[in-house]
Write a protein that holds these residues in place. Structure first.
Motif, mmCIF file in Angstrom:
data_model
loop_
_atom_site.group_PDB
_atom_site.id
_atom_site.type_symbol
_atom_site.label_atom_id
_atom_site.label_comp_id
_atom_site.label_asym_id
_atom_site.label_seq_id
_atom_site.Cartn_x
_atom_site.Cartn_y
_atom_site.Cartn_z
ATOM 1 N N PRO A 119 -13.270 -18.583 29.715
ATOM 2 C CA PRO A 119 -13.491 -20.027 29.680
ATOM 3 C C PRO A 119 -14.637 -20.398 28.731
ATOM 4 N N GLY A 120 -14.492 -21.541 28.076
ATOM 5 C CA GLY A 120 -15.578 -22.055 27.249
ATOM 6 C C GLY A 120 -15.471 -21.615 25.811
ATOM 7 N N PHE A 121 -15.369 -22.603 24.911
ATOM 8 C CA PHE A 121 -15.432 -22.324 23.479
ATOM 9 C C PHE A 121 -16.509 -23.231 22.924
ATOM 10 N N ASP A 122 -17.495 -22.621 22.284
ATOM 11 C CA ASP A 122 -18.591 -23.420 21.735
ATOM 12 C C ASP A 122 -18.597 -23.233 20.214
ATOM 13 N N PRO A 123 -18.307 -24.310 19.448
ATOM 14 C CA PRO A 123 -18.238 -24.162 17.983
ATOM 15 C C PRO A 123 -19.497 -23.526 17.399
ATOM 16 N N ALA A 124 -20.648 -23.768 18.041
ATOM 17 C CA ALA A 124 -21.896 -23.229 17.498
ATOM 18 C C ALA A 124 -21.933 -21.704 17.610
ATOM 19 N N ASN A 125 -21.212 -21.150 18.594
ATOM 20 C CA ASN A 125 -21.204 -19.691 18.774
ATOM 21 C C ASN A 125 -19.942 -19.032 18.243
ATOM 22 N N ALA A 126 -19.074 -19.831 17.623
ATOM 23 C CA ALA A 126 -17.783 -19.296 17.190
ATOM 24 C C ALA A 126 -17.980 -18.226 16.116
ATOM 25 N N THR A 127 -17.123 -17.200 16.150
ATOM 26 C CA THR A 127 -17.189 -16.141 15.139
ATOM 27 C C THR A 127 -16.943 -16.730 13.753
ATOM 28 N N ARG A 128 -15.968 -17.651 13.637
ATOM 29 C CA ARG A 128 -15.754 -18.383 12.377
ATOM 30 C C ARG A 128 -16.052 -19.837 12.637
ATOM 31 N N LYS A 129 -16.944 -20.400 11.837
ATOM 32 C CA LYS A 129 -17.398 -21.765 12.108
ATOM 33 C C LYS A 129 -16.632 -22.767 11.244
ATOM 34 N N HIS A 130 -15.884 -23.614 11.937
ATOM 35 C CA HIS A 130 -15.014 -24.552 11.235
ATOM 36 C C HIS A 130 -15.807 -25.507 10.346
ATOM 37 N N ASP A 131 -16.910 -26.040 10.861
ATOM 38 C CA ASP A 131 -17.634 -27.032 10.049
ATOM 39 C C ASP A 131 -18.179 -26.397 8.768
ATOM 40 N N LEU A 132 -18.627 -25.152 8.887
ATOM 41 C CA LEU A 132 -19.137 -24.450 7.706
ATOM 42 C C LEU A 132 -18.014 -24.220 6.685
ATOM 43 N N ARG A 133 -16.858 -23.832 7.181
ATOM 44 C CA ARG A 133 -15.713 -23.598 6.282
ATOM 45 C C ARG A 133 -15.321 -24.905 5.599
ATOM 46 N N CYS A 134 -15.342 -26.017 6.373
ATOM 47 C CA CYS A 134 -14.997 -27.320 5.792
ATOM 48 C C CYS A 134 -15.993 -27.685 4.700
ATOM 49 N N ARG A 135 -17.283 -27.464 4.975
ATOM 50 C CA ARG A 135 -18.295 -27.864 3.988
ATOM 51 C C ARG A 135 -18.190 -27.009 2.721
ATOM 52 N N ARG A 136 -17.885 -25.743 2.909
ATOM 53 C CA ARG A 136 -17.657 -24.894 1.719
ATOM 54 C C ARG A 136 -16.453 -25.410 0.942
ATOM 55 N N GLY A 137 -15.421 -25.798 1.674
ATOM 56 C CA GLY A 137 -14.210 -26.330 1.028
ATOM 57 C C GLY A 137 -14.532 -27.591 0.255
ATOM 58 N N HIS A 138 -15.343 -28.465 0.857
ATOM 59 C CA HIS A 138 -15.728 -29.717 0.218
ATOM 60 C C HIS A 138 -16.529 -29.445 -1.048
ATOM 61 N N GLN A 139 -17.461 -28.505 -0.925
ATOM 62 C CA GLN A 139 -18.292 -28.145 -2.082
ATOM 63 C C GLN A 139 -17.422 -27.610 -3.224
ATOM 64 N N GLY A 140 -16.455 -26.779 -2.859
ATOM 65 C CA GLY A 140 -15.545 -26.206 -3.862
ATOM 66 C C GLY A 140 -14.767 -27.294 -4.582
ATOM 67 N N LEU A 141 -14.339 -28.296 -3.819
ATOM 68 C CA LEU A 141 -13.581 -29.411 -4.384
ATOM 69 C C LEU A 141 -14.458 -30.187 -5.373
ATOM 70 N N GLU A 142 -15.698 -30.449 -4.936
ATOM 71 C CA GLU A 142 -16.645 -31.185 -5.770
ATOM 72 C C GLU A 142 -16.893 -30.434 -7.084
ATOM 73 N N ASP A 143 -17.143 -29.128 -6.962
ATOM 74 C CA ASP A 143 -17.425 -28.330 -8.163
ATOM 75 C C ASP A 143 -16.212 -28.292 -9.093
ATOM 76 N N ALA A 144 -15.023 -28.190 -8.505
ATOM 77 C CA ALA A 144 -13.832 -27.973 -9.339
ATOM 78 C C ALA A 144 -13.308 -29.263 -9.965
ATOM 79 N N LEU A 145 -13.451 -30.406 -9.270
ATOM 80 C CA LEU A 145 -12.714 -31.593 -9.719
ATOM 81 C C LEU A 145 -13.551 -32.794 -10.145
ATOM 82 N N THR A 146 -14.873 -32.765 -9.904
ATOM 83 C CA THR A 146 -15.679 -33.945 -10.239
ATOM 84 C C THR A 146 -15.550 -34.315 -11.713
ATOM 85 N N GLY A 147 -15.558 -33.301 -12.585
ATOM 86 C CA GLY A 147 -15.483 -33.569 -14.024
ATOM 87 C C GLY A 147 -14.259 -34.404 -14.387
#
Ligand code: ATP
Ligand code: MG
Length: 326
Positions: free
Chosen positions: A101-129
């Motif tokens: 019982p219990g899932f805590d995103p802060a203790n998750a082995t893979r952190k969704h928010d971190l993956r999202c932010r990396r994804g966002h950063q990648g998008l910014e780097d690749a497409l802003t130009g």
């Protein structure tokens, strides 16, 4: 990764990584966790070394092809489909036997928010130009039909709910991380993300998304254009999905893991996790000169965060598996 043939005739796999995100010592601990649950399906670790920023891990090589490579060479044969079904069934057995019982995103082995932010950063780097900064894409128009701002889509991507329980899993269960021997015996490799605090819905997104993303990238094509009316994404998906049957086991796993009360939420969360897989392919596509994939990847990523994901081609099988069970 080097496959080294030893004098006695056996082969060992030597993985050398510069500045790894997860050190080989930690990988060995994670390997041991996988081995605890998938004993006969985990190659043994033979040794590790760290030297001048290089990390080395040597493991037995009981097979030379991953399932991905086997499909590239042999096609999506019934035998390989059966292997994949077996892999998914074994993962589900472990999810069920280790659920706590219990899932805590802060203790998750893979952190969704971190993956999202990396994804966002990648998008910014690749497409802003080319398209301006994503934060200013206030009107993304998808094939002249759907539209949404990127900020809203990204907010929805971040906003996955929590499952009621956590599970132990390999953590990155896609076909590139499954070795297959000629007799169909399979092994899990790449234990970087193995752990005991996983969201099974994220794991389902890998079981499903790998095939969906591969089919999409094989056939889709289009253009992304910045105009005064917004960023226009015009594309065709093209071709019949060659690997669609490989999504069946994920649909069956979903049916086994969800409950009638949670099914809607689980489905929309799997859709968001699949959307993240598409997002993370965009910088790779841009960097490798496959710019025709930017529009379909971005467009389908946004569509998966919209309310009607149950009808989305990536999700239809899962949606129908729960309707059939109801
Ligand atoms: N023990 C092994 N025996 C044989 N082949 C292996 C073994 N481990 C890994 N491989 C092969 O090497 C590939 C890459 O290894 P691994 O998945 O561990 O690294 P990775 O971090 O995903 O690297 P990459 O991003 O290059 O795939 C696997 O897809 C598989 O084909
Ligand atoms: Mg891998």
């Amino acid at each position: 990764m080097f496959l080294l043939r030893q004098p006695g005739g056996t082969t060992v796999a030597t993985k050398v990584t510069r500045n790894p995100r997860v050190s080989s010592t930690v990988q060995v601990k994670r390997h041991d966790l996988v081995a605890q649950h998938f004993a006969s399906h985990t190659p043994v670790v033979l040794g590790t070394a760290t030297e001048a920023g290089l990390d080395v891990i040597v493991t037995a090589a009981p097979a030379v092809w991953s399932l991905d490579e086997a499909i590239d060479r042999l096609g999506p044969t019934p035998g390989l489909h059966a292997v994949w079904r077996d892999v998914v069934a074994a993962l589900v057995t472990v999810w069920r036997s280790t659920a706590q019982p219990g899932f805590d995103p802060a203790n998750a082995t893979r952190k969704h928010d971190l993956r999202c932010r990396r994804g966002h950063q990648g998008l910014e780097d690749a497409l802003t130009g080319e398209l301006g900064p994503p934060s200013q894409w206030s009107n993304l128009v998808i094939n002249r039909r759907d539209s949404m701002s990127w900020s809203r889509a990204f907010g929805r991507l971040l906003g996955v709910g929590r499952p009621d329980f956590r599970v132990t899993c390999h953590g990155d269960p896609h076909a590139g991380n499954v070795l297959v021997a000629a007799d169909g015996t399979w092994y899990l490799v790449d234990w970087e993300w193995s752990g005991d605090h996983h969201d099974w819905r994220m794991m389902i997104s890998h079981l499903l998304g790998g095939w969906y993303v591969r089919d999409l990238m094989d056939h889709a094509s289009g253009t992304a254009t910045a105009t005064p009316d917004g960023v226009l994404l015009d594309y065709v998906i093209g071709g019949t999905p060659r690997l669609r049957q490989f999504a069946d086991p994920a649909a069956e796993a979903f049916r086994q893991m969800t409950t009638p009360a949670q099914a809607e939420q689980d489905l929309s969360d799997v859709a968001r996790y699949v959307a993240l897989l598409l997002l993370r392919e965009i910088p790779r596509a841009a960097l490798t000169g496959r710019r025709h994939l930017i529009a379909p990847l971005l467009g389908e990523c946004v569509r998966l965060t919209m309310g009607d994901h149950a009808r989305h081609p990536a999700m239809r099988l899962l949606a129908s598996s729960i309707r059939a069970a109801a």
